[in-house]
Scaffold this active site. Sequence first.
Site, PDB file in Angstrom:
ATOM      1  N   CYS B  28     -44.183 -33.614  -4.447  1.00 14.58           N
ATOM      2  CA  CYS B  28     -44.913 -33.256  -5.652  1.00 14.58           C
ATOM      3  C   CYS B  28     -44.803 -32.040  -6.283  1.00 14.58           C
ATOM      4  O   CYS B  28     -44.597 -30.916  -5.620  1.00 14.58           O
ATOM      5  CB  CYS B  28     -46.468 -33.294  -5.274  1.00 14.58           C
ATOM      6  N   LYS B  55     -54.941 -42.656  -0.086  1.00 17.04           N
ATOM      7  CA  LYS B  55     -55.624 -41.270   0.316  1.00 17.04           C
ATOM      8  C   LYS B  55     -56.724 -41.602   1.450  1.00 17.04           C
ATOM      9  O   LYS B  55     -57.356 -42.429   1.533  1.00 17.04           O
ATOM     10  CB  LYS B  55     -56.278 -40.696  -0.678  1.00 17.04           C
ATOM     11  N   VAL B  68     -53.991 -33.142  -4.813  1.00 16.62           N
ATOM     12  CA  VAL B  68     -53.022 -32.444  -4.240  1.00 16.62           C
ATOM     13  C   VAL B  68     -52.164 -31.648  -5.172  1.00 16.62           C
ATOM     14  O   VAL B  68     -51.896 -32.290  -6.361  1.00 16.62           O
ATOM     15  CB  VAL B  68     -52.067 -33.519  -3.304  1.00 16.62           C
ATOM     16  N   GLU B  81     -55.676 -27.229  -8.250  1.00 17.58           N
ATOM     17  CA  GLU B  81     -55.098 -27.027  -9.559  1.00 17.58           C
ATOM     18  C   GLU B  81     -53.759 -25.799  -9.057  1.00 17.58           C
ATOM     19  O   GLU B  81     -54.458 -24.887  -8.962  1.00 17.58           O
ATOM     20  CB  GLU B  81     -55.930 -26.301 -10.523  1.00 17.58           C
ATOM     21  N   SER B  82     -52.698 -26.347  -9.365  1.00 17.90           N
ATOM     22  CA  SER B  82     -51.522 -25.393  -8.760  1.00 17.90           C
ATOM     23  C   SER B  82     -51.310 -23.998  -9.285  1.00 17.90           C
ATOM     24  O   SER B  82     -51.446 -22.937  -8.619  1.00 17.90           O
ATOM     25  CB  SER B  82     -50.163 -26.196  -9.049  1.00 17.90           C
TER      26      SER B  82
END
Lengths: 238, 238
Positions: B28, B55, B68, B81-82
């Site tokens: 990812c 999941k 994720v 939230e990256s």
Amino acid sequence: MNGKHLGKGSTNPPLPKGKLRLYSMRFCPYAQRVHLVLDAKKIPHDIVNIKLSDKPDWYFQRNPLGKVPAIETESEDAIYESLIIADYLDEKYPQRPLHPKDPMQKAKDRILVEHFSKISTSIYTYLRDGDDSFDPILTGLDLFEKELTLRATQFFGGDVPGMLDYMIWPWIERIDSYKIVAPEKFVIPKDRYKKLSEWKKAMKEDEAVKVTYIEPEFHAQFVNSFKAGNANYDILVK
Amino acid sequence: MNGKHLGKGSTNPPLPKGKLRLYSMRFCPYAQRVHLVLDAKKIPHDIVNIKLSDKPDWYFQRNPLGKVPAIETESEDAIYESLIIADYLDEKYPQRPLHPKDPMQKAKDRILVEHFSKISTSIYTYLRDGDDSFDPILTGLDLFEKELTLRATQFFGGDVPGMLDYMIWPWIERIDSYKIVAPEKFVIPKDRYKKLSEWKKAMKEDEAVKVTYIEPEFHAQFVNSFKAGNANYDILVK
């Protein structure tokens, strides 16, 4: 604030020395976010309203994407994106910090703003297309009702509004106007949002909110003109 | 790092005391952003990989949206939230600051990350549907080529990679894999991105980048398994 929206053929008013300029559109909720931060922190600024349906050529020189809101100063190019501008202002001008001091709380509040973006997008899609269900909007608002109940404070930010309060306010201010635009579609169950209703009442009394507050009737008038393909940006121009 | 991806029926490994945990998926790009920040700042953490197609139930207890990447600690719920996680880590752990100190430069870099999001979304749409033009992707990358030329530094962040470098890297790392997946569609004009090519070479030598770096062949293998409806998350598990 309520100046005429400048379109093609206009000239860009000279930037006042040492002042920050906000390029805005009087009915734009994203632009209102920046107004709220500027007003809450009492940052001196001037405002130029842009006619979004007929943007002046000079605006693209300052701001290649032609987006609103944008801010600029004499020494700096325009920056845009409402949340990025809001964060910038909160960092650059330390008076009345709007973000929580604790980085974890700040992150959680920013995540809530992201959640809220989904609600505001759903509201627009729903009003425009009307074939989606209203449920996701109500479920989305439930999260904020629950969050306010958990926090047990008048505002999300505590005793006074903070960044989260101001970043979601523009869409809540417009809720009553949606009821005017689409009374049959926009039905909010009574008593489902007790805390949010109290919050809304308190927000309307906030000094920064008062500066840009627009009555539901005018918001509705703007939305209807926009839907009719002839957006009337200058409704409030005297 | 290369642990098996946990799905339904698994149990959540106990959280190690005083350590931060990252819930990730090895392929990812959003999760990789968080890995890069953790590794660049040398923040001790453990990693649990989640099988996104299946999941585990326990994951939703920690992280109701099941997203994720997410990070959590003993004392704090998961945040996700990256970009928000990345900002949080940069604020919370002051060692090797990744964002520029100057709020205006920070805002400009964050705007560039927003621009890049449009490129990465276009790449996925293009690879999946293929009927869109490739031009917007190339034009998007032009902006970054121009920006690096203007900055005249090895990295966007200067002599070492900064937040902007790390936030866009995961998609650049995957570019060579797209050429494997769709050689006829993914043709990048030679010499159009000289600065970006040098930057890419330099990034590959960065210590933090090395930690999560995956060879194009494996990225391509993953993409193909995903496209075939049977995503193989565990390609790198020994």
